[in-house]
Design an enzyme around this catalytic site. Sequence first.
Site, short mmCIF file in Angstrom:
data_model
loop_
_atom_site.label_atom_id
_atom_site.label_comp_id
_atom_site.label_asym_id
_atom_site.label_seq_id
_atom_site.Cartn_x
_atom_site.Cartn_y
_atom_site.Cartn_z
N CYS A 126 0.86 -1.18 0.00
CA CYS A 126 0.00 0.00 0.00
C CYS A 126 0.90 1.23 0.00
CB CYS A 126 -0.87 0.04 1.25
SG CYS A 126 -1.97 -1.38 1.42
N GLY A 156 -0.62 0.41 -5.07
CA GLY A 156 -1.90 -0.22 -4.79
C GLY A 156 -2.96 0.30 -5.72
N ASN A 208 0.70 1.64 6.10
CA ASN A 208 1.27 0.69 5.14
C ASN A 208 2.04 -0.36 5.92
OD1 ASN A 208 4.04 0.89 2.77
ND2 ASN A 208 2.46 -0.65 2.95
N GLY A 209 1.70 -1.64 5.68
CA GLY A 209 2.40 -2.73 6.37
C GLY A 209 1.40 -3.66 7.02
N CYS A 253 12.73 -3.56 4.06
CA CYS A 253 12.33 -4.57 3.07
C CYS A 253 13.15 -4.40 1.80
CB CYS A 253 10.85 -4.43 2.75
SG CYS A 253 10.34 -5.45 1.36
N TYR A 256 11.91 -4.34 -6.43
CA TYR A 256 10.70 -4.37 -7.25
C TYR A 256 9.72 -3.23 -7.01
CZ TYR A 256 6.04 -5.84 -8.76
OH TYR A 256 4.78 -5.88 -9.31
N CYS A 276 5.79 -13.37 2.65
CA CYS A 276 6.02 -12.15 3.41
C CYS A 276 4.85 -11.94 4.37
CB CYS A 276 6.13 -10.95 2.47
SG CYS A 276 6.36 -9.40 3.37
N CYS A 287 15.83 -6.64 5.51
CA CYS A 287 15.12 -7.92 5.62
C CYS A 287 15.26 -8.66 4.29
CB CYS A 287 13.64 -7.66 5.91
SG CYS A 287 12.63 -9.17 5.91
N CYS A 297 12.05 -13.40 2.85
CA CYS A 297 11.41 -14.26 1.84
C CYS A 297 12.45 -14.99 1.00
CB CYS A 297 10.45 -13.45 0.97
SG CYS A 297 11.14 -11.94 0.33
S1 SF4 Z 1 9.90 -10.97 3.80
FE1 SF4 Z 1 10.62 -10.23 1.80
S2 SF4 Z 1 8.97 -8.91 1.01
FE2 SF4 Z 1 8.62 -9.20 3.23
S3 SF4 Z 1 9.63 -7.47 4.26
FE3 SF4 Z 1 11.13 -9.13 4.19
S4 SF4 Z 1 12.26 -8.81 2.24
FE4 SF4 Z 1 10.39 -7.58 2.15
#
Ligand code: SF4
Length: 477
Positions: A2, A28, A104-105, A251, A257, A401, A451, A454
Site C-alpha cells: 500500500c 496499490g 502501510n504494512g 524490506c 521491485y 512475506c 530484511c 522471503c
Molecule cells: S519478507 Fe521479503 S517482502 Fe517481506 S519485508 Fe522481508 S524482504 Fe520484504
Amino acid sequence: MCGVVGVFGVQRAERLVAEMLFAIQHRGQESCGIASRNSRGNISSHKAMGLVKNVLIDDVLDRNSGDVSIGHVRYPTAGSSDIANSQPHAIDLAEGPHMAICSNGDIINYGEIRSWLEREAGFTFKSENDAELIGRLIAYHHVVKHDSIEDAILKTQQELKGAFSTLVILRDQLFAFRDPHGIRPLVMGNLDFDGTGLPQSEGTVFASEGCAFGIIGAKWVREVQPGEILRLQRGQPVQTVHLNPLQMRHCVFELIYFSRPDSETFGERVYEVRQRIGACLAKKDDDLVVDDDLVVLPVPDSSNFVALGYAAAKGARFTMGLLRNHYVGRTFIKPNQKSRDEGVRQKFNPLPGFFPGKRVVLIDDSIVRGTSLRKIVRMLKTAGAREVHVRIGSPRVIGSCYYGIDTPTKSELIANRMTIPESADYLNADSLKYMEIEDFNGVLASRPDFCFACFDLDYIYPPENYGIKTNVPTERE
Ligand code: SF4
C-alpha cells in the site's frame, strides 16, 4: 503493498493528497481514499474501490476539503479486497470521530491484539484491516486508559509487532510514525522549507515514497526514522516526541521491485541499486559471449534499470524488445491468478520482426510462481528468439512475506517446487541464474540493515511464534 501520503497546514490539502496518491498509484490499485480535517475541526472521509483518478474526483475532493489531509492506496495483503478494508479509517473517540488513520504494512500479532481489544474494551471492529487495529489500540490507551495521545501512540508502537508506516489525524494534530525496524518506507518533505532549521509543521508533507513530492513541488527533507513518532501542530516545528529504533529490517523487495526508480528509499537511490544488481548479474555471466546476436531486454518496467546495468557491465546491446501497455497495471498486485494471467497477455507485446535469430538475455526482478515469466519466454520464442537466457535480479523466493507484500503460500513458490534446472525447463529458458543473497553485500551500502526473509526465512518476527501456519514444503535444494 500500500501507500500513504499526508499534508499538514495547507489550504486545500486534499488536492495535494490526491496528486501524491496518483504518483504512488503503483503501490496499490484496488482501492483508495482520503480523510481531511476542516477549519471547524470536523473530519470527513471518502474511500472507494478503483484508481485515484476515478475515485478522487473534484466533487469528492470538494466534499472532503481541509487543511490537514491523509490518503491511501491499497492492494490487499491481509483482509479481503473490499471497501470495509480500504483506508483511511475514521475512528470514534469519546467526543466523536476525531481520528483518521492510514497505514502501510502488516501487523503480525493482529489476531492477539484484536481479541484483547474486543475483550478488554468491548470494541467492535468494522474491518479486518491493520490500520483500524492501530487506530483502536491508540484510542484504547488514550480514551479508555486516559494516556496522553503521545503516550498512547508510544504504547501502541511498542505493542504492535510487524510493519507499519502510519499517519494519524487526531483533532488538530497530525502524527507520523514507523515501526522500530523501519520495514516499510515513510519520507517527509516540505513545501516551503528554506534549509535554515527544522521545518515548520505548516507545509510539511509525508509519503511512502519521495517520488510523490515532485508532482506537488515539495522538497525531500528526510525519512521518518524507524521507531520515530513525529507530531505536527499549528505554529510549531515538526517535533520528534519519541525515537527508539531497533535492529533495522528494511524490506529489500522495495528496492528490487516495489518502489519507483525515481524514489530514494532507505537511503538508497532505487534506480542506482537496480543498476548495481544488473552489473553484478553480468559479472557472474562469463559463459554468455557478447556478439551481434546477443540482446539484453527487461521485463518492463521494474526490471528496466537492472537490464541497463547488466548491458552496460557486459558491453551488450540493450533493447526495449517487450512493449508494455501501461493501462493494464502491475500484474503482481492483481488479487488472483486469473486476473494475473489476463494481465500478462494484455500487458506485453514483442517488437515485430526483431527477434528472429537473436539470443536474448531476459531480465526480470524476481520469480514468484513463474507463471507470468513462462508466458513471456514463450512469447519471445514464438517471435523468433533462438535462445532465451533468464536472469533474475533477486535471490530465489522461498518464503511468504508477513510484513505487507502479498507473496503466495510457500508451496506455490516455484523455488520450493523445483530445482533451478527444473525451473529453467518449466520456463522453457535456455539458462536461468539468480542473484545470491551475499551478492547484495556489494549492492547495498549496509546489507545487514535489510530484511531478506522471503529469500532466507530469517524473519524478525517468526510467523510460527504468532500462530501463523507457514505451509512448510520439503526443500528441494
Ligand atoms: S519478507 Fe521479503 S517482502 Fe517481506 S519485508 Fe522481508 S524482504 Fe520484504
